[in-house]
Design an enzyme around this catalytic site. Structure first.
Site, mmCIF file in Angstrom:
data_model
loop_
_atom_site.group_PDB
_atom_site.id
_atom_site.type_symbol
_atom_site.label_atom_id
_atom_site.label_comp_id
_atom_site.label_asym_id
_atom_site.label_seq_id
_atom_site.Cartn_x
_atom_site.Cartn_y
_atom_site.Cartn_z
ATOM 1 N N CYS A 116 0.925 -1.165 -0.034
ATOM 2 C CA CYS A 116 0.095 -0.093 0.007
ATOM 3 C C CYS A 116 0.934 1.191 -0.044
ATOM 4 O O CYS A 116 2.008 1.254 0.403
ATOM 5 C CB CYS A 116 -0.897 0.079 1.261
ATOM 6 S SG CYS A 116 -2.366 1.174 1.202
ATOM 7 N N ASP A 141 -5.680 -2.828 11.855
ATOM 8 C CA ASP A 141 -4.415 -2.369 11.969
ATOM 9 C C ASP A 141 -4.157 -1.841 13.222
ATOM 10 O O ASP A 141 -4.811 -1.872 14.193
ATOM 11 C CB ASP A 141 -4.492 -0.771 11.025
ATOM 12 C CG ASP A 141 -3.035 -0.424 10.587
ATOM 13 O OD1 ASP A 141 -2.159 -0.782 10.973
ATOM 14 O OD2 ASP A 141 -3.383 0.443 9.786
#
Length: 208
Positions: free
Chosen positions: A10, A129
């Site tokens: 990402c 996360d």
């Protein structure tokens, strides 16, 4: 393990980083459409980078509390295949765009992931996360034991992953996929091809 752990890289901002991620075997790449992020790219820039992505590598757009028109503009300009919502969105903010979506959960003590996942029945996956100031890319890990063993959605593990710990993470958590940004960077928004290769190798090593 009964499946191959998928890999998403990402926060890509450069052509050479897209090429490196694809060459190393990434299953998905992510563009950050959150202006405060050091990894932010405009829709126009993302469209340029997307041209380098071959078939069967998914293009994911990351959003943080976006206005619906902002998402629609992204879809009109960038060939996205998956939407990732990384803010405080509700289910109603994530659906209606004609694409599957992933919802991020910022893990912290007291967060019940089972209840959280139940709030997003339309999600394709749950990305877990670390809780950091801002949204994502903080390079911080969290206590993986806080993740329930049976989530109702495919689990995407993120937060402080790198070549040194991803094999252990895959063996311990057995996620559907892993998502990395800062763990393969030379600087914020600048990926390192060698670190990407080592990260992918770490995931593969977890499978023996």
């Amino acid at each position: 393990m009964l499946h191959r752990t998928r890999i998403k890289i990402c926060g890509l901002t450069r052509e050479e980083d897209v090429r490196a991620a694809v060459a190393a075997g990434a299953d998905a790449i992510g563009f950050v459409f959150y202006p405060p992020s050091p990894r932010y790219v405009s829709f126009e820039r993302a469209a340029e980078l997307a041209r380098l992505v071959p078939p069967f590598v998914s293009i994911v757009g990351l959003f943080v509390n976006p206005a619906p028109d902002f998402v629609r503009e992204a879809l009109a300009k960038v060939p996205l295949q998956v939407l990732q919502f990384h803010g405080d969105e509700q289910e109603t903010n994530c659906v209606g765009f004609g694409l599957p979506y992933i919802k991020a959960a910022r893990m912290r003590p007291g967060l019940d992931l089972l209840k959280y996942a139940a709030c997003f029945p339309g999600a394709q996956g749950l990305l877990v996360d670390a809780f950091v100031e801002g949204y994502g890319g903080g390079g911080e890990t969290f206590d993986w034991s806080l993740i329930p063993s049976k989530l109702p959605l495919p689990l995407i593990l993120s937060g402080g992953l790198n070549a040194g710990n991803v094999a252990e993470a895959v063996r311990c958590v057995q996620p559907w996929a892993v998502d990395v940004s800062s763990g393969v960077e030379a600087a914020k928004g600048i990926k390192d091809a060698v670190r990407i290769i080592e990260f992918v190798a770490g995931v593969q090593h977890a499978h023996g």
